[in-house]
Write an enzyme that holds these catalytic residues in place. Structure first.
Site, mmCIF file in Angstrom:
data_model
loop_
_atom_site.group_PDB
_atom_site.id
_atom_site.type_symbol
_atom_site.label_atom_id
_atom_site.label_comp_id
_atom_site.label_asym_id
_atom_site.label_seq_id
_atom_site.Cartn_x
_atom_site.Cartn_y
_atom_site.Cartn_z
ATOM 1 N N CYS A 77 25.293 40.973 -88.658
ATOM 2 C CA CYS A 77 23.982 40.856 -88.001
ATOM 3 C C CYS A 77 22.920 41.493 -88.871
ATOM 4 C CB CYS A 77 24.032 41.547 -86.641
ATOM 5 S SG CYS A 77 24.617 43.241 -86.756
ATOM 6 N N GLU A 91 23.230 44.109 -78.293
ATOM 7 C CA GLU A 91 23.106 44.127 -79.763
ATOM 8 C C GLU A 91 23.245 42.678 -80.209
ATOM 9 O OE1 GLU A 91 22.410 46.672 -81.594
ATOM 10 O OE2 GLU A 91 22.845 48.390 -80.321
ATOM 11 N N LEU A 92 22.129 42.045 -80.527
ATOM 12 C CA LEU A 92 22.140 40.595 -80.710
ATOM 13 C C LEU A 92 21.909 40.192 -82.171
ATOM 14 C CD1 LEU A 92 20.195 39.801 -77.411
ATOM 15 C CD2 LEU A 92 22.659 40.098 -77.755
ATOM 16 N N GLU A 130 19.767 32.405 -88.232
ATOM 17 C CA GLU A 130 20.722 33.334 -88.818
ATOM 18 C C GLU A 130 21.662 32.521 -89.719
ATOM 19 O OE1 GLU A 130 22.845 35.379 -85.697
ATOM 20 O OE2 GLU A 130 22.883 37.224 -86.843
HETATM 21 P P1 NAD Z 1 29.079 35.160 -79.691
HETATM 22 O O1 NAD Z 1 27.822 35.451 -78.944
HETATM 23 O O2 NAD Z 1 29.518 33.764 -79.814
HETATM 24 O O3 NAD Z 1 30.305 35.943 -79.030
HETATM 25 C C1 NAD Z 1 30.312 37.340 -78.872
HETATM 26 C C2 NAD Z 1 31.284 37.697 -77.773
HETATM 27 O O4 NAD Z 1 30.816 37.151 -76.547
HETATM 28 C C3 NAD Z 1 32.700 37.155 -77.953
HETATM 29 O O5 NAD Z 1 33.615 38.116 -77.451
HETATM 30 C C4 NAD Z 1 32.708 35.922 -77.071
HETATM 31 O O6 NAD Z 1 33.988 35.606 -76.578
HETATM 32 C C5 NAD Z 1 31.843 36.396 -75.925
HETATM 33 N N1 NAD Z 1 31.187 35.341 -75.144
HETATM 34 C C6 NAD Z 1 30.708 34.169 -75.577
HETATM 35 N N2 NAD Z 1 30.149 33.501 -74.529
HETATM 36 C C7 NAD Z 1 30.287 34.292 -73.434
HETATM 37 C C8 NAD Z 1 29.909 34.184 -72.067
HETATM 38 N N3 NAD Z 1 29.249 33.112 -71.593
HETATM 39 N N4 NAD Z 1 30.217 35.182 -71.222
HETATM 40 C C9 NAD Z 1 30.850 36.289 -71.678
HETATM 41 N N5 NAD Z 1 31.234 36.459 -72.961
HETATM 42 C C10 NAD Z 1 30.937 35.472 -73.839
HETATM 43 O O7 NAD Z 1 28.891 35.865 -81.100
HETATM 44 P P2 NAD Z 1 29.931 35.895 -82.311
HETATM 45 O O8 NAD Z 1 29.887 34.563 -82.973
HETATM 46 O O9 NAD Z 1 31.235 36.463 -81.898
HETATM 47 O O10 NAD Z 1 29.252 36.984 -83.257
HETATM 48 C C11 NAD Z 1 28.230 36.691 -84.128
HETATM 49 C C12 NAD Z 1 26.885 37.083 -83.546
HETATM 50 O O11 NAD Z 1 26.920 38.461 -83.196
HETATM 51 C C13 NAD Z 1 25.758 36.953 -84.538
HETATM 52 O O12 NAD Z 1 24.620 36.425 -83.890
HETATM 53 C C14 NAD Z 1 25.504 38.396 -84.965
HETATM 54 O O13 NAD Z 1 24.207 38.645 -85.435
HETATM 55 C C15 NAD Z 1 25.780 39.132 -83.704
HETATM 56 N N6 NAD Z 1 26.106 40.532 -83.981
HETATM 57 C C16 NAD Z 1 25.182 41.476 -83.643
HETATM 58 C C17 NAD Z 1 25.429 42.812 -83.933
HETATM 59 C C18 NAD Z 1 24.426 43.859 -83.579
HETATM 60 O O14 NAD Z 1 24.802 45.020 -83.562
HETATM 61 N N7 NAD Z 1 23.176 43.536 -83.300
HETATM 62 C C19 NAD Z 1 26.629 43.175 -84.550
HETATM 63 C C20 NAD Z 1 27.552 42.189 -84.884
HETATM 64 C C21 NAD Z 1 27.272 40.863 -84.582
#
Ligand code: NAD
Length: 486
Positions: A293, A259-260, A389
């Site tokens: 998101c 879910e990105l 975004e």
């Molecule tokens: P992020 O990608 O920075 O982090 C998300 C999670 O991944 C965190 O727990 C982080 O610690 C972990 N993470 C980061 N790098 C990693 C790696 N190399 N290996 C394993 N885990 C890792 O995102 P964020 O800033 O926490 O959240 C915002 C983003 O999430 C936005 O792009 C938003 O659109 C997206 N989002 C998507 C949905 C959806 O349902 N499509 C819902 C909510 C948020």
């Protein structure tokens, strides 16, 4: 900090939850969780090492066969009890989310309702897992299709919806009979830690859910993802991190749900009910301080009504109150300094391209990471905020003249999570569902999230669906057996 806040924080466990027990990180390290409205530390929680991550997977793997064999009704009832316990503690969870993430308390209360619904929905789905039974075309045998839990699953969640993003994964995984390791975002881990106490109270056996908090997401996650005992990776977060995780998951041939990020178009046609479109825009843009998101990222408004739309929305946005989420405000702080710097750059880029700031447009002096709710009109076609975004309370408007042009603008993005369309023409609404390239659509509404619906995106917004009947299938393997007639 108020006495209520102190008492609540004192009740939040700060360890790693592995095999049904709370423990320190193996090197005793901790990571600090701060209140984005003040910059003050709320709590320090255990900072897991890669060895701790693997210990959590050990526990999930050890509990896997017993949990898969646990009656679906029993699994469902544990989820249902957790739902009931969450209702009793709703105010605590709302306050905790407001403290660690910054969202207004009323919205945090809304997230408790939304997040809780995944527990209730999947408690009901647990007993509806079914396969099929039929004869083969040759008439010489029986085809039996059954469903099995996919196995130990690794669930990684973002910071913006600390409860709902966790329950949206944990509930279907448990309902399907999978054990899990959960890694909440390092910025907002407290809600998940408190939530685990409800699962314990509801009678969840040890090892079925394990939680690791860490400031070294990559180092701790990589060994889990490459371990052959892991069978599923479910991630919600940004597209670049999702892409990296998909690469890692490919080595171990894991089932994945991603879910990105999003870049939602919000299209207002000339025949829209404008009052409704303005209400929808306020929700789609400013809910969660614009950090969703599903947040509307591009306001694509028909040229004949664009001025009126801009004037009316600017009036509403200028009246929004900003402050700590606990203070009855409309808009809380952004999650951190980087988010403030990013918005500042996006606004500067838009203005350099000829756009006009109608209200806001600037960071608000700290303490805390606040940005003034903003409306910008006249965005140039190459403005960065049309491609990237925004993830904050900044609303940018572009105009179109024909339906074809509106659709082309809506689709001119690598993302495809959700689209919003405002029109009173039913046929046009149906055309837009077909023509706008997203996994979800809001028709004359600014909010689409619902536990009973399949949430997810296309293109760079991800693969897989969470919620609805589809949500549980992400954690089920299909098994086919042939039984010859003789
Ligand atoms: P992020 O990608 O920075 O982090 C998300 C999670 O991944 C965190 O727990 C982080 O610690 C972990 N993470 C980061 N790098 C990693 C790696 N190399 N290996 C394993 N885990 C890792 O995102 P964020 O800033 O926490 O959240 C915002 C983003 O999430 C936005 O792009 C938003 O659109 C997206 N989002 C998507 C949905 C959806 O349902 N499509 C819902 C909510 C948020």
């Amino acid at each position: 900090m108020s006495l209520d806040e102190r008492a609540l924080l004192a009740s939040v466990p700060t360890g790693l939850f592995i095999g049904g027990e709370w423990r320190l990180a193996s090197d005793n390290a901790t990571l600090s969780v701060v209140d984005p409205a003040t910059g003050n530390e709320l709590l320090a929680v255990a900072d897991a090492t890669p060895a701790d991550g693997l210990a959590a997977l050990d526990a999930a793997a050890a509990a896997a066969s017993d949990w898969a064999a646990t009656a679906p009704r029993v699994r469902g009832e544990i989820l249902r009890r957790t739902f009931d316990l969450l209702q009793e503690r709703a105010d605590d969870f709302a306050l905790l989310m407001s403290l660690e993430m910054g969202k207004p308390l009323a919205e945090a209360r809304g997230e408790v309702t939304y997040g809780g619904e995944f527990l209730r929905w999947f408690s009901e789905e647990a007993v509806r897992i079914s396969g099929s039974f039929g004869s083969n075309p040759e008439g010489t045998g029986t085809i039996v299709v059954s469903k099995r839990p996919v196995g130990p699953s690794f669930l990684i969640t973002p910071w913006n919806f600390p409860l709902a993003m966790a329950t949206r994964k944990i509930a279907p995984a448990l309902a399907a009979g999978c054990t899990v390791v959960v890694k909440p975002a390092e910025l907002t881990p407290l809600t998940t830690l408190l939530f685990v106490t409800l699962l314990q109270q509801a009678g969840l056996p040890a090892g079925v859910v394990n939680v690791i908090t860490t400031s070294s997401a990559r180092e701790v996650s990589a060994p889990i993802i490459s371990d052959p005992r892991l069978r599923k990776l479910s991630f919600t977060g940004s597209t670049p991190v999702g892409r990296t995780l998909l690469t890692q998951a490919s080595e171990n041939i894991l089932r994945t749900s991603m879910e990105l990020g999003g870049n939602a178009p919000f299209v207002v046609f000339e025949d829209a009910d404008l009052a409704r479109a303005i209400d929808g825009a306020m929700l789609a843009k400013f809910r969660n301080i614009g950090q969703a998101c599903t947040a509307a990222n591009r306001f694509i408004v028909h040229e004949s009504i664009a001025n009126e739309f801009a004037t009316r929305i600017t009036e509403r946005v200028a009246a929004l109150t900003v402050g700590r989420g606990t203070d009855g405000v409309d808009i809380g702080p952004l999650i951190d300094d980087r988010a403030v710097a990013n918005l500042t750059e996006l606004v500067a880029d838009a203005v350099a391209g000829g756009a006009t700031v109608l209200t806001g447009g600037v960071a608000i002096d700290g303490p805390g990471t606040f940005f003034a709710p903003t409306v910008i009109s006249g965005l140039a076609a190459d403005a960065r905020m049309l491609r990237e975004e925004i993830f904050g309370p900044v609303l940018g408007i572009v105009t179109f003249s024909t339906e074809e042009e509106g659709v082309a603008l809506a689709n001119s993005t690598e993302y495809g999570l959700v689209g919003y369309v405002f029109t009173q023409d039913l046929a046009r609404a149906h055309r837009m569902i077909d023509l706008i390239d997203t996994g979800m659509m809001g028709i004359n509404t600014g909010i689409v999230s619902n536990a009973a619906a399949p949430f997810g995106g296309v293109k760079q917004s991800g693969v897989g669906r969470e919620g609805g009947a589809e949500g549980i299938s992400e954690y089920l393997e299909t098994k086919y057996s042939l039984i010859p007639a003789s």
